[in-house]
Write a protein that holds these residues in place. Sequence first.
Motif, mmCIF file in Angstrom:
data_model
loop_
_atom_site.group_PDB
_atom_site.id
_atom_site.type_symbol
_atom_site.label_atom_id
_atom_site.label_comp_id
_atom_site.label_asym_id
_atom_site.label_seq_id
_atom_site.Cartn_x
_atom_site.Cartn_y
_atom_site.Cartn_z
ATOM 1 N N THR A 2 27.965 59.062 74.951
ATOM 2 C CA THR A 2 28.625 59.527 73.708
ATOM 3 C C THR A 2 27.447 60.302 73.163
ATOM 4 O OG1 THR A 2 30.100 57.964 73.889
ATOM 5 C CG2 THR A 2 29.896 59.295 72.183
ATOM 6 N N SER A 3 27.727 61.737 72.446
ATOM 7 C CA SER A 3 26.525 61.943 71.216
ATOM 8 C C SER A 3 26.699 61.677 70.556
ATOM 9 C CB SER A 3 26.937 63.544 71.756
ATOM 10 O OG SER A 3 26.503 64.276 70.776
ATOM 11 N N ALA A 4 25.702 60.716 69.782
ATOM 12 C CA ALA A 4 25.530 60.033 68.634
ATOM 13 C C ALA A 4 24.317 60.544 68.348
ATOM 14 C CB ALA A 4 25.611 58.402 68.800
ATOM 15 N N VAL A 5 25.267 62.052 66.776
ATOM 16 C CA VAL A 5 23.531 62.249 65.824
ATOM 17 C C VAL A 5 23.282 61.617 64.844
ATOM 18 C CG1 VAL A 5 22.922 64.625 65.485
ATOM 19 C CG2 VAL A 5 24.250 64.417 67.547
ATOM 20 N N ALA A 6 22.661 61.377 64.750
ATOM 21 C CA ALA A 6 21.716 60.041 63.610
ATOM 22 C C ALA A 6 20.988 61.166 62.791
ATOM 23 C CB ALA A 6 21.996 58.849 63.583
ATOM 24 N N LEU A 32 35.487 50.927 66.985
ATOM 25 C CA LEU A 32 36.872 52.278 66.873
ATOM 26 C C LEU A 32 37.527 52.320 67.479
ATOM 27 C CD1 LEU A 32 34.229 55.595 66.514
ATOM 28 C CD2 LEU A 32 35.204 54.510 64.663
ATOM 29 N N ASP A 33 37.644 51.392 68.895
ATOM 30 C CA ASP A 33 38.546 51.148 69.632
ATOM 31 C C ASP A 33 39.471 50.197 68.748
ATOM 32 O OD1 ASP A 33 38.211 53.012 71.309
ATOM 33 O OD2 ASP A 33 38.050 51.327 72.464
ATOM 34 N N GLN A 35 39.304 48.957 65.585
ATOM 35 C CA GLN A 35 39.680 48.871 64.090
ATOM 36 C C GLN A 35 40.706 50.018 63.951
ATOM 37 O OE1 GLN A 35 38.843 46.383 61.887
ATOM 38 N NE2 GLN A 35 38.602 44.920 63.964
ATOM 39 N N PHE A 36 40.951 51.100 64.741
ATOM 40 C CA PHE A 36 41.271 52.483 64.191
ATOM 41 C C PHE A 36 42.167 52.388 65.087
ATOM 42 C CE2 PHE A 36 37.087 51.896 61.395
ATOM 43 C CZ PHE A 36 37.850 51.699 60.695
ATOM 44 N N GLY A 37 42.293 52.394 66.609
ATOM 45 C CA GLY A 37 42.905 51.825 67.395
ATOM 46 C C GLY A 37 42.588 53.281 67.852
ATOM 47 N N LEU A 38 41.505 54.360 68.313
ATOM 48 C CA LEU A 38 40.857 55.355 68.514
ATOM 49 C C LEU A 38 40.676 55.971 70.102
ATOM 50 C CD1 LEU A 38 38.332 56.765 65.692
ATOM 51 C CD2 LEU A 38 40.938 56.397 65.613
ATOM 52 N N GLN A 39 40.387 54.654 70.449
ATOM 53 C CA GLN A 39 40.405 54.990 71.895
ATOM 54 C C GLN A 39 39.108 55.621 72.364
ATOM 55 O OE1 GLN A 39 44.774 55.439 73.208
ATOM 56 N NE2 GLN A 39 45.011 53.366 73.253
ATOM 57 N N VAL A 40 38.358 54.760 71.990
ATOM 58 C CA VAL A 40 36.862 56.718 72.205
ATOM 59 C C VAL A 40 36.573 56.109 73.827
ATOM 60 C CG1 VAL A 40 37.104 57.203 69.832
ATOM 61 C CG2 VAL A 40 35.763 55.493 70.513
ATOM 62 N N ALA A 41 36.632 54.466 73.592
ATOM 63 C CA ALA A 41 36.137 54.089 74.324
ATOM 64 C C ALA A 41 36.080 54.846 75.783
ATOM 65 C CB ALA A 41 35.579 52.287 74.828
ATOM 66 N N SER A 42 37.236 54.934 76.298
ATOM 67 C CA SER A 42 37.835 55.803 77.342
ATOM 68 C C SER A 42 37.621 57.064 77.430
ATOM 69 C CB SER A 42 39.387 55.094 77.569
ATOM 70 O OG SER A 42 40.333 55.458 76.668
ATOM 71 N N HIS A 44 34.783 58.267 76.189
ATOM 72 C CA HIS A 44 33.557 58.721 75.541
ATOM 73 C C HIS A 44 32.505 59.813 75.833
ATOM 74 C CE1 HIS A 44 32.935 56.518 79.697
ATOM 75 N NE2 HIS A 44 31.698 57.275 80.025
ATOM 76 N N GLN A 45 32.667 60.378 76.930
ATOM 77 C CA GLN A 45 32.200 61.921 77.534
ATOM 78 C C GLN A 45 33.472 62.800 76.450
ATOM 79 O OE1 GLN A 45 33.083 61.490 81.627
ATOM 80 N NE2 GLN A 45 31.692 60.545 82.304
ATOM 81 N N ARG A 46 34.076 62.392 75.959
ATOM 82 C CA ARG A 46 34.618 63.418 75.161
ATOM 83 C C ARG A 46 34.590 63.491 73.753
ATOM 84 N NH1 ARG A 46 40.668 65.008 76.395
ATOM 85 N NH2 ARG A 46 39.989 66.777 74.962
ATOM 86 N N THR A 47 33.233 62.418 73.198
ATOM 87 C CA THR A 47 33.675 61.960 72.403
ATOM 88 C C THR A 47 32.102 62.518 71.337
ATOM 89 O OG1 THR A 47 34.988 60.293 72.448
ATOM 90 C CG2 THR A 47 33.585 60.049 70.511
ATOM 91 N N THR A 48 32.092 62.691 69.814
ATOM 92 C CA THR A 48 31.144 62.609 69.232
ATOM 93 C C THR A 48 30.546 62.239 68.298
ATOM 94 O OG1 THR A 48 30.721 64.964 70.438
ATOM 95 C CG2 THR A 48 28.976 64.864 68.370
#
Length: 115
Positions: A2-6, A32-33, A35-42, A44-48
């Motif tokens: 995951t690209s997490a840019v802070a 995020l998964d 609380q918001f049902g975003l399913q980003v964990a699955s 993660h390679q496409r999530t920024t």
Amino acid sequence: MTSAVAAGTKSMMAASAPNKVNEDEERLLRLLDQQFGLQVASQHQRTTIVIMSEFGRCHGVWPGLANDKLDEHADLAITTDYRQVLSEVLLARMRGAEVSNVFPGFTPGAPLGLV
């Protein structure tokens, strides 16, 4: 990964505490998964994930805290147009993206080197 840019600090944090960054990243994805049902964990390679704050605006030239340097004589002057930061992330993650479609009228300057 995951690209997490802070504000470009992830690589510095990872160098000093790699396990902590990974744990925090995993915790954020789970939150995020759940609380918001975003399913980003699955995905993660496409999530920024971009985390930004106006506190401690340190990129750019330090204007100082003299009253005549403060915005409206009250706030620290803005030194970074965050469209610049976000456009770098956009261009790095979405090759061929048109920044003008996301930020109409904005022309990115020289890269800040955050991504």
